[in-house]
Scaffold this active site. Structure first.
Site, PDB file in Angstrom:
ATOM      1  N   TYR A  33       1.069  -0.814   0.119  1.00 41.22           N
ATOM      2  CA  TYR A  33       0.655  -0.133  -0.193  1.00 41.22           C
ATOM      3  C   TYR A  33       1.241   1.361   0.039  1.00 41.22           C
ATOM      4  O   TYR A  33       2.076   1.203  -0.072  1.00 41.22           O
ATOM      5  CB  TYR A  33      -0.907   0.097   1.214  1.00 41.22           C
ATOM      6  CG  TYR A  33      -0.598   0.276   2.662  1.00 41.22           C
ATOM      7  CD1 TYR A  33       0.929  -0.719   2.845  1.00 41.22           C
ATOM      8  CD2 TYR A  33      -0.036   1.659   2.769  1.00 41.22           C
ATOM      9  CE1 TYR A  33       1.247  -0.325   4.209  1.00 41.22           C
ATOM     10  CE2 TYR A  33       0.083   2.346   4.405  1.00 41.22           C
ATOM     11  CZ  TYR A  33       0.805   0.981   4.864  1.00 41.22           C
ATOM     12  OH  TYR A  33       1.348   1.035   5.990  1.00 41.22           O
ATOM     13  N   LYS A 147       6.437  -1.620   2.093  1.00 43.09           N
ATOM     14  CA  LYS A 147       5.555  -1.300   2.075  1.00 43.09           C
ATOM     15  C   LYS A 147       3.929  -2.334   2.269  1.00 43.09           C
ATOM     16  O   LYS A 147       2.984  -2.373   1.639  1.00 43.09           O
ATOM     17  CB  LYS A 147       4.627  -0.015   1.960  1.00 43.09           C
ATOM     18  CG  LYS A 147       4.253   0.739   2.914  1.00 43.09           C
ATOM     19  CD  LYS A 147       4.076   2.500   2.725  1.00 43.09           C
ATOM     20  CE  LYS A 147       3.345   3.174   3.376  1.00 43.09           C
ATOM     21  NZ  LYS A 147       3.145   3.490   4.766  1.00 43.09           N
ATOM     22  N   GLU A 180      11.794   2.806  13.924  1.00 43.21           N
ATOM     23  CA  GLU A 180      11.602   3.419  13.296  1.00 43.21           C
ATOM     24  C   GLU A 180       9.698   3.271  13.984  1.00 43.21           C
ATOM     25  O   GLU A 180      10.270   2.483  14.760  1.00 43.21           O
ATOM     26  CB  GLU A 180      10.726   3.495  11.840  1.00 43.21           C
ATOM     27  CG  GLU A 180       9.838   2.112  11.547  1.00 43.21           C
ATOM     28  CD  GLU A 180      10.248   1.504   9.875  1.00 43.21           C
ATOM     29  OE1 GLU A 180       9.560   2.505   9.721  1.00 43.21           O
ATOM     30  OE2 GLU A 180       9.518   0.551   9.798  1.00 43.21           O
ATOM     31  N   LEU A 205      11.180   0.839   6.765  1.00 43.90           N
ATOM     32  CA  LEU A 205      10.638   1.305   5.830  1.00 43.90           C
ATOM     33  C   LEU A 205      10.904   2.693   5.612  1.00 43.90           C
ATOM     34  O   LEU A 205      11.674   4.011   6.034  1.00 43.90           O
ATOM     35  CB  LEU A 205       8.737   1.619   5.665  1.00 43.90           C
ATOM     36  CG  LEU A 205       8.656   2.422   4.499  1.00 43.90           C
ATOM     37  CD1 LEU A 205       8.279   0.946   4.043  1.00 43.90           C
ATOM     38  CD2 LEU A 205       7.351   2.763   4.528  1.00 43.90           C
TER      39      LEU A 205
HETATM   40  N1  PDD Z   1       3.097   5.567   6.956  1.00 42.90           N
HETATM   41  N2  PDD Z   1       7.607   3.830   8.719  1.00 42.90           N
HETATM   42  C1  PDD Z   1       6.295   2.809   8.965  1.00 42.90           C
HETATM   43  C2  PDD Z   1       6.573   1.469   9.584  1.00 42.90           C
HETATM   44  C3  PDD Z   1       5.192   3.443   8.051  1.00 42.90           C
HETATM   45  O1  PDD Z   1       3.927   3.004   8.258  1.00 42.90           O
HETATM   46  C4  PDD Z   1       5.260   4.889   7.551  1.00 42.90           C
HETATM   47  C5  PDD Z   1       4.240   5.506   6.993  1.00 42.90           C
HETATM   48  C6  PDD Z   1       6.345   5.057   7.486  1.00 42.90           C
HETATM   49  C7  PDD Z   1       6.414   6.869   7.140  1.00 42.90           C
HETATM   50  O2  PDD Z   1       6.595   7.157   5.422  1.00 42.90           O
HETATM   51  P1  PDD Z   1       6.133   7.993   4.660  1.00 42.90           P
HETATM   52  O3  PDD Z   1       6.905   9.760   5.056  1.00 42.90           O
HETATM   53  O4  PDD Z   1       7.034   7.665   3.525  1.00 42.90           O
HETATM   54  O5  PDD Z   1       4.451   8.391   5.079  1.00 42.90           O
HETATM   55  C8  PDD Z   1       7.701   5.091   8.098  1.00 42.90           C
HETATM   56  C9  PDD Z   1       1.995   5.570   6.665  1.00 42.90           C
HETATM   57  C10 PDD Z   1       1.913   6.919   6.416  1.00 42.90           C
HETATM   58  C11 PDD Z   1       0.817   5.122   7.113  1.00 42.90           C
HETATM   59  O6  PDD Z   1       0.734   3.353   7.200  1.00 42.90           O
HETATM   60  O7  PDD Z   1      -0.545   5.922   7.591  1.00 42.90           O
END
Ligand code: PDD
Length: 303
Positions: A33, A147, A180, A205
């Site tokens: 996703y 992801k 993270e 991620l």
């Molecule tokens: N999540 N690490 C994890 C485990 C994440 O699920 C996310 C983002 C990030 C940050 O990635 P980005 O800057 O590309 O949003 C880091 C999204 C927002 C979610 O699952 O809702």
């Protein structure tokens, strides 16, 4: 106004939209996703999100559900049709529908769902005063760079944070290092004053926001060190932050109930955050300075 959702080539009323019970996403979490931010009706960082979607799909040997350009059209259509000014686009691709069996099915088409909805940005209080986090053991699998929609450990970690009344849970690996957050990347300003975020690899991620801020820091001459930092280093840090598509960049002012920073400024957002925040705001302002978005095609009929 009724919400519209895109499912496998059709724009449907959200309440009626659904996927097959044997979708492999539903049965095996066999899918990936993306979450993409919308500000002032514009989609932020669409290219890097679609690049990451491609990488996630390739890693799991799932075919792209459609070419890049038509997918971009769907994303833009969803934002326009749902009248999203500030919010998010959610995009999910699974291996598709097949009789339940673990190994990949033959000749199954990937299934794609795209939703868009309004979502308030982080509150002024969070931006100004910061948020709190707790740390929990990282119990995830070995490919957190993908992801994947398999988010149960993240869900459990975030639930612990919510139950503790804090914003986020920082995941700590077996070595005692922070990987993270449950849905964000983690940053600190260490005791020497270095801005640190963990280096990329299979343990975390690669956040689009993380990458955007690294670029903005590079352009502004702000040094960022990419290496692992421990929970202990985070507890002793001068500052801490989280970044994500939905959080943007927020200061972390307490970890496991302990104030971040020392002296009279402990528990308050610091100067590096203030600088990073300005860099982020400037980057968004530049992105929003482009031409306003219009539907790219004559709206198709809602099924
Ligand atoms: N999540 N690490 C994890 C485990 C994440 O699920 C996310 C983002 C990030 C940050 O990635 P980005 O800057 O590309 O949003 C880091 C999204 C927002 C979610 O699952 O809702």
């Amino acid at each position: 106004m009724s919400r519209i959702t895109y499912v496998n080539g059709r724009y449907l009323r959200h309440r009626q939209a659904g996927v097959h019970v044997e979708d492999r996403g539903y049965q095996f979490a066999d899918g990936v996703y993306e979450v993409i931010a919308v500000r002032e009706g514009r989609i932020l960082d669409l290219e890097p999100h679609l690049d990451r979607l491609d990488r996630s799909l390739k890693s799991l040997q799932i075919a792209a559900p459609m070419a890049r350009r038509p997918l971009e059209v769907v994303v833009r259509e969803m934002v326009c049709r749902n009248h999203v000014k500030t919010g998010i686009v959610y995009m999910q691709v699974t291996r598709g529908v097949a009789r339940r069996a673990h190994a990949f099915p033959k000749d199954t088409k990937p299934a794609v769902v795209v939703t868009a909805r309004s979502l308030a940005p982080p509150s002024e209080a969070a931006v100004r005063d910061g948020v709190k986090v707790i740390s929990v053991p990282d119990i995830r699998w070995g490919r957190c760079d993908i992801k994947s929609i398999a988010l149960l450990p993240n869900v459990l970690a975030r639930q612990e944070a919510t139950a503790a009344g804090v914003y986020e849970a920082w995941l700590v690996d077996a070595a005692g290092d922070v990987t993270e957050g449950s849905s964000s990347n983690a940053w600190i300003v260490d005791q020497k004053g270095n801005l640190v975020t963990r280096n990329l690899g299979t343990a975390l991620l690669g956040g689009v926001t993380r990458a955007a801020l690294l670029e903005a820091c590079r352009d502004a001459g702000v040094l960022v060190v990419e290496h692992a930092f421990s929970r202990d280093e985070a507890l002793a840090a001068r500052e801490a932050m989280v970044t994500s598509t939905t959080a943007f960049v927020l200061p972390v002012v307490a970890i496991d109930g302990q104030k971040v920073g020392q002296g009279k400024d402990a528990g308050r957002p610091g100067p590096v955050y203030a600088r990073i925040r300005r860099l982020y705001e400037a980057r968004v302002a530049a992105a929003l300075a482009g031409t306003p978005m219009r539907p790219l095609q004559k709206p198709a009929k809602v099924a």
